[in-house]
Enzyme design. Structure first.
Site, PDB file in Angstrom:
ATOM      1  N   LYS A   1       0.833  -1.216   0.000  1.00 23.38           N
ATOM      2  CA  LYS A   1       0.000   0.000   0.000  1.00 23.38           C
ATOM      3  C   LYS A   1       0.863   1.259   0.000  1.00 23.38           C
ATOM      4  O   LYS A   1       0.651   2.184  -0.785  1.00 23.38           O
ATOM      5  CB  LYS A   1      -0.918   0.016   1.239  1.00 23.38           C
ATOM      6  CG  LYS A   1      -1.926  -1.115   1.263  1.00 23.38           C
ATOM      7  CD  LYS A   1      -2.845  -1.018   2.467  1.00 23.38           C
ATOM      8  CE  LYS A   1      -2.132  -1.165   3.795  1.00 23.38           C
ATOM      9  NZ  LYS A   1      -1.496  -2.479   3.993  1.00 23.38           N
ATOM     10  N   THR A   2       1.833   1.275   0.882  1.00 21.43           N
ATOM     11  CA  THR A   2       2.687   2.453   0.966  1.00 21.43           C
ATOM     12  C   THR A   2       3.510   2.597  -0.316  1.00 21.43           C
ATOM     13  O   THR A   2       3.718   3.701  -0.820  1.00 21.43           O
ATOM     14  CB  THR A   2       3.603   2.357   2.202  1.00 21.43           C
ATOM     15  OG1 THR A   2       2.774   2.210   3.363  1.00 21.43           O
ATOM     16  CG2 THR A   2       4.458   3.601   2.355  1.00 21.43           C
TER      17      THR A   2
ATOM     18  N   ASP B   1      -1.873   7.942   3.663  1.00 21.13           N
ATOM     19  CA  ASP B   1      -1.461   6.592   4.071  1.00 21.13           C
ATOM     20  C   ASP B   1      -2.109   6.279   5.422  1.00 21.13           C
ATOM     21  O   ASP B   1      -2.486   7.189   6.157  1.00 21.13           O
ATOM     22  CB  ASP B   1       0.074   6.540   4.201  1.00 21.13           C
ATOM     23  CG  ASP B   1       0.614   5.101   4.187  1.00 21.13           C
ATOM     24  OD1 ASP B   1      -0.184   4.154   4.059  1.00 21.13           O
ATOM     25  OD2 ASP B   1       1.846   4.941   4.289  1.00 21.13           O
ATOM     26  N   GLU B   2      -2.242   5.010   5.773  1.00 15.81           N
ATOM     27  CA  GLU B   2      -2.792   4.579   7.067  1.00 15.81           C
ATOM     28  C   GLU B   2      -4.145   5.252   7.347  1.00 15.81           C
ATOM     29  O   GLU B   2      -4.405   5.741   8.450  1.00 15.81           O
ATOM     30  CB  GLU B   2      -1.811   4.917   8.211  1.00 15.81           C
ATOM     31  CG  GLU B   2      -0.378   4.455   7.986  1.00 15.81           C
ATOM     32  CD  GLU B   2      -0.127   3.005   8.378  1.00 15.81           C
ATOM     33  OE1 GLU B   2      -1.102   2.307   8.720  1.00 15.81           O
ATOM     34  OE2 GLU B   2       1.040   2.582   8.316  1.00 15.81           O
TER      35      GLU B   2
ATOM     36  N   GLN C   1      -5.620  -3.083  10.772  1.00 16.61           N
ATOM     37  CA  GLN C   1      -4.491  -2.462  11.462  1.00 16.61           C
ATOM     38  C   GLN C   1      -4.893  -1.164  12.149  1.00 16.61           C
ATOM     39  O   GLN C   1      -4.052  -0.315  12.455  1.00 16.61           O
ATOM     40  CB  GLN C   1      -3.349  -2.199  10.483  1.00 16.61           C
ATOM     41  CG  GLN C   1      -2.743  -3.473   9.928  1.00 16.61           C
ATOM     42  CD  GLN C   1      -1.527  -3.187   9.068  1.00 16.61           C
ATOM     43  OE1 GLN C   1      -0.502  -2.735   9.559  1.00 16.61           O
ATOM     44  NE2 GLN C   1      -1.648  -3.426   7.780  1.00 16.61           N
TER      45      GLN C   1
ATOM     46  N   ARG D   1       5.147  -7.257  11.051  1.00 16.35           N
ATOM     47  CA  ARG D   1       6.347  -6.448  10.820  1.00 16.35           C
ATOM     48  C   ARG D   1       7.505  -7.323  10.374  1.00 16.35           C
ATOM     49  O   ARG D   1       8.510  -6.850   9.869  1.00 16.35           O
ATOM     50  CB  ARG D   1       6.784  -5.689  12.099  1.00 16.35           C
ATOM     51  CG  ARG D   1       5.797  -4.694  12.676  1.00 16.35           C
ATOM     52  CD  ARG D   1       5.279  -3.737  11.648  1.00 16.35           C
ATOM     53  NE  ARG D   1       3.992  -4.168  11.144  1.00 16.35           N
ATOM     54  CZ  ARG D   1       3.471  -3.767   9.987  1.00 16.35           C
ATOM     55  NH1 ARG D   1       4.112  -2.933   9.218  1.00 16.35           N
ATOM     56  NH2 ARG D   1       2.290  -4.193   9.587  1.00 16.35           N
TER      57      ARG D   1
HETATM   58  P1  ATP Z   1       1.672  -2.100   5.997  1.00 13.86           P
HETATM   59  O1  ATP Z   1       0.259  -2.558   5.975  1.00 13.86           O
HETATM   60  O2  ATP Z   1       2.471  -2.825   7.017  1.00 13.86           O
HETATM   61  O3  ATP Z   1       1.797  -0.619   6.046  1.00 13.86           O
HETATM   62  P2  ATP Z   1       2.062  -1.957   3.152  1.00 13.86           P
HETATM   63  O4  ATP Z   1       0.864  -2.564   2.558  1.00 13.86           O
HETATM   64  O5  ATP Z   1       2.155  -0.489   3.183  1.00 13.86           O
HETATM   65  O6  ATP Z   1       2.312  -2.590   4.588  1.00 13.86           O
HETATM   66  P3  ATP Z   1       4.636  -1.828   1.913  1.00 13.86           P
HETATM   67  O7  ATP Z   1       5.391  -1.411   3.104  1.00 13.86           O
HETATM   68  O8  ATP Z   1       4.340  -0.826   0.874  1.00 13.86           O
HETATM   69  O9  ATP Z   1       3.299  -2.571   2.370  1.00 13.86           O
HETATM   70  O10 ATP Z   1       5.341  -3.063   1.196  1.00 13.86           O
HETATM   71  C1  ATP Z   1       5.850  -4.163   1.938  1.00 13.86           C
HETATM   72  C2  ATP Z   1       7.148  -4.649   1.323  1.00 13.86           C
HETATM   73  O11 ATP Z   1       6.892  -5.258   0.092  1.00 13.86           O
HETATM   74  C3  ATP Z   1       8.111  -3.530   1.050  1.00 13.86           C
HETATM   75  O12 ATP Z   1       9.419  -3.974   1.306  1.00 13.86           O
HETATM   76  C4  ATP Z   1       7.898  -3.266  -0.434  1.00 13.86           C
HETATM   77  O13 ATP Z   1       9.033  -2.696  -1.025  1.00 13.86           O
HETATM   78  C5  ATP Z   1       7.634  -4.656  -0.960  1.00 13.86           C
HETATM   79  N1  ATP Z   1       6.795  -4.654  -2.177  1.00 13.86           N
HETATM   80  C6  ATP Z   1       5.549  -4.176  -2.318  1.00 13.86           C
HETATM   81  N2  ATP Z   1       5.081  -4.382  -3.571  1.00 13.86           N
HETATM   82  C7  ATP Z   1       6.056  -5.013  -4.234  1.00 13.86           C
HETATM   83  C8  ATP Z   1       6.184  -5.513  -5.592  1.00 13.86           C
HETATM   84  N3  ATP Z   1       5.217  -5.391  -6.495  1.00 13.86           N
HETATM   85  N4  ATP Z   1       7.332  -6.105  -5.922  1.00 13.86           N
HETATM   86  C9  ATP Z   1       8.334  -6.256  -5.020  1.00 13.86           C
HETATM   87  N5  ATP Z   1       8.281  -5.826  -3.750  1.00 13.86           N
HETATM   88  C10 ATP Z   1       7.151  -5.201  -3.351  1.00 13.86           C
HETATM   89 MG    MG Z   2       2.296   0.870   4.789  1.00 10.90          MG
END
Ligand code: ATP
Ligand code: MG
Length: 736
Positions: free
Chosen positions: A34-35, A220-221, A257, A620
């Site tokens: 997402k981020t 975000d969040e 979350q 995490r």
């Molecule tokens: P959270 O819910 O904990 O905030 P999130 O959904 O925001 O998590 P991110 O932090 O954006 O998730 O991504 C998690 C990990 O996966 C990061 O290390 C990111 O770089 C990697 N990632 C996300 N999408 C891809 C992709 N398409 N290919 C490779 N790596 C990815």
């Molecule tokens: Mg995130």
């Protein structure tokens, strides 16, 4: 370029990044990118859609996350990313308020009160209104006021809605609290959001200005926004009624979350996004890129126990990975030992460096037992505990000096330092000045400029007040003349005699205080180096800039980024860990009564919030996850035998490996535990020559001993703190 920006994304991620026009919601479980989507979308707007950086407003949960996001965008599109507004809700609103403060009757250099300032003010008000502090503590009153503010209920409305005596009292102090903040030209944390919403609602021209400016709003969040923040987003996006097309909105979040209900966060905001925004599009992400299958399955198994949540299908291609370790230690010290042993092993195998580890716990005080072992074993670590440094008395005193200089209307700060260090200004003198200020309808500082007119003052007090006033005014002159924060700080500490009093003291605590003031000076210098005046038109960072920065330091801003020598292990609470990821994670204190928290045990809704916290904590971890518990844990010197956290039983045994063993408690009788009496466990036996660790004085060596049991005492030589005679029954020492 388009290919570049979309290449390493999956299909739904791509759709979210490239989506144009209508409001967009990205919902997905942890680690699904997402981020990453949010960051990439910004780069895409700049690189592919000709959006200029000034048209973008992106909201993150911490200043640290904002900094990182900006960096990443800059990596993709170059330095023009710098002028983008990427910040927390609070920082963005402060920026708007500084420009528009006059519209709300605030000075543009208004002060931001932190929690402790607010408590102080509320205590004064409760006293003046003869409110029984035992029934209504200042903290209770403040949190009630804060809840109202989070719901955007102003004090007039609170008064009209008050039904119970309790609500009437809250409404009454709320009004007075706001009046006094205004008089001091100050705002508290909640006002930062609330005032901005009010500003945008009351002044269509201001709203229109920001509607034209921000064509893209990204959050975000989003699951952790409260009602005030929700309204803020709505106001900033606009509804087109002023002739400006609403901004493009993109929010990302995960209702599993949501962990800030106690600050008014409302899952409703994410669940009802499609109802709130017409023509909204929702994108769901299902691939997790962060964690191994065992970690993800364990976390999913826990969160699935929450009822009424939309089912999610989150999968990972990272492979099964190591099993999740559940470790049971005899007590919290053994728990810490286990953590250190495990870290050592993993590092010895050259698999990981210190920076790859995070230790996460439910409440701050749980860090202490871990810290002690880390210190003893030489593990470099950092507690992201927040504002610990800024909570220290000497730091707060020093900052009060700076605030009093920067904003003369800040009565709370001026009065905090009025007689610190002691300069013979008593309560009576302070009261006389206050009375005069009230009668003349001026601020406390303005009254200090007119001391000769205050007849109620004794001559000695008048002299002391005048000297104090001259000193502060001189510092203000320095500020006005463009002196930097570091220079003003040092001058303040010297001319006030504050530093002198500390250095003259023989109390070892005061030595530490001097070091802390020195550290604060480092902070000011670093700040100045970061924001120098680069050319003649620009001004260097001022004292106000510095104070603003300090008051916005969020907990997670302290996460170490130093990579030298493998960095340091990070210790933090579950709340602080949100959004972050680490190769190896320990979630500690997995005990009913610790996590889930004692307070939550009797409430289904609170247990669900704790379960979301567990989900946040477990997700995490990238490669290895350890869930540790102590079968006995001391609180107030008494061992508590808590059953293992119910969350552990919710994880299918297939995904876990159980290690360690239950402690065999003393005095086991019949079917249940007999709590050992305090004396049995509490008083340790020390011998001459033993090395000990004391909470406050640090390492020491036992010089002599006397007495037995409850009256056992020892004389211990603590190097810097000198020799102390301690009654072992009370002394927080530990034998090494
Ligand atoms: P959270 O819910 O904990 O905030 P999130 O959904 O925001 O998590 P991110 O932090 O954006 O998730 O991504 C998690 C990990 O996966 C990061 O290390 C990111 O770089 C990697 N990632 C996300 N999408 C891809 C992709 N398409 N290919 C490779 N790596 C990815
Ligand atoms: Mg995130």
């Amino acid at each position: 370029m388009t290919a570049d920006l979309l290449e390493d994304l999956n299909e739904p991620q791509r759709r979210a990044v490239a989506h144009a026009g209508t409001p967009l919601l990205v919902v997905a479980g942890a680690g699904s990118g997402k981020t990453r989507v949010l960051t990439r979308r910004i780069a895409y707007l700049l690189g592919q859609r000709n959006v200029s950086p000034g048209e973008i407003l992106a909201i993150t949960f911490t200043n640290k996350a904002a900094g990182e996001m900006k960096e990443r965008v800059a990596d993709m599109v170059g330095p023009r990313a710098r002028v983008m507004w990427v910040s927390t809700f609070h920082s963005a609103c402060v920026r708007i308020l500084r420009t528009e403060a006059h519209r709300l009757g605030l000075k543009s250099n208004f002060t931001i009160y932190d929690t402790q300032d607010s408590v102080r003010l509320m205590t004064l008000i409760a006293k003046d209104h003869n409110i029984d502090i035992k029934t209504y503590s200042a903290k209770y009153l403040l949190s009630s006021v804060s809840n109202l503010k989070n719901e955007l209920i102003d004090h007039e409305t609170a008064v009209s809605r008050a039904n119970t005596p309790q609500e009437e009292i809250v409404a009454e102090v709320y009004g007075e609290y706001q009046r006094r903040l205004m008089r001091a030209s100050a705002v508290d944390f909640d006002d930062i959001i609330g005032h901005t919403v009010a500003l945008l609602q009351a002044f269509p021209d201001v709203a229109e200005y920001y509607h034209r400016k921000f064509r893209h709003v990204l959050v975000d969040e989003y699951q952790d926004t409260n009602h005030a923040q929700y309204m803020l987003v709505r106001q900033l996006v606009g509804d087109g009624s002023d002739g400006v097309e609403p901004a493009e909105l993109c929010v990302v979040g995960d209702s599993d979350q949501s962990i800030y209900a106690f600050r008014g966060a409302n899952i409703r905001n994410i669940v009802e996004f499609e109802r709130d925004y017409k023509n909204a599009t929702t994108v769901v992400l299902e691939q997790n890129y962060r964690s191994t299958q065992n970690i993800l399955s364990s976390a999913n198994a826990v969160i699935e126990k929450n009822v009424n949540r939309p089912k999610k299908r989150l999968w990972t291609a990272e492979g099964e990975g190591a099993k999740v370790t559940i470790y049971t230690a005899a007590d919290e010290h053994h728990e810490a030992d286990y953590i250190v042993r495990t870290i050592d092993e993993l590092i010895d195998n050259n698999e990981y460096a210190f920076k790859d580890f995070a230790i996460i716990y439910r409440t701050n005080n749980q860090s202490r037992s871990i810290e002690e072992v880390f210190i003893r074993k030489g593990i470099p670590y950092k507690v992201v505990g927040g504002t610990r440094f800024y909570e220290r008395k000497e730091i707060r005193d020093a900052l009060a000096y700076l605030r009093a200089v920067a904003n003369p209307a800040d009565d709370v700060s001026v009065r905090r330092i009025l007689n610190v260090p002691r300069r013979g200004i008593g309560d009576k003198a302070e009261e006389a000045v206050e009375m005069f200020a009230r009668r003349e309808r001026i601020t406390f500082s303005e009254a200090l400029n007119r001391v000769p007119e205050i007849h109620a003052l004794a001559t000695r007090s008048a002299t002391a007040l005048t000297e104090f006033n001259t000193m502060i005014n001189h510092l203000r002159t320095m500020d006005d003349s463009g002196a930097g924060p570091s220079e003003i700080l040092m001058k303040a500490m010297e001319t006030s005699g504050y530093l002198k009093e500390l250095t003259a003291s023989r109390d070892p605590q005061d030595e530490v205080r001097v070091e802390n003031i020195a550290e604060l000076e480092n902070v000011t210098r670093e700040f100045e180096e970061q924001f120098p005046a680069e050319n003649e038109d620009e001004r260097a960072a001022t004292l106000s800039d510095f104070l603003e920065r300090v008051s916005l330091v969020a907990d997670s801003d302290e996460i170490p980024t130093d990579d030298a020598h493998g960095g340091v292990v990070t210790l933090m609470t579950l709340h602080t860990a949100k959004g972050l990821e680490f190769p190896v994670v320990f979630v500690t204190g997995m005990e009913d009564g610790v996590f889930p928290h004692q307070r939550a045990l009797g409430s289904a809704t609170e247990l669900e919030e704790e379960r979301r916290l567990a989900y946040v904590g477990m997700t995490r971890a990238m490669q290895r996850l350890y869930l540790t518990r102590a079968s006995a844990r001391s609180t107030w010197g008494q061992p508590n035998y808590n059953p293992e956290s119910r969350f552990l039983a919710e994880i299918p045994e297939d995904f876990v490996e159980r290690l360690g063993e239950e402690a065999k408690p003393l005095g086991l009788s019949g079917g249940g535990f007999d709590r050992p009496r305090k004396r049995d466990v509490q008083v340790m036996v020390l011998n001459v020559g033993d090395r000990v660790l004391h909470d406050k004085f640090g390492m020491g060596t036992v010089v002599s001993t006397a007495g037995h049991n409850d009256s056992a005492e020892a004389t211990i030589d603590f190097k810097s703190a000198g020799q102390k005679r301690l009654l072992l029954r009370y002394a927080p020492v530990e034998k090494l």
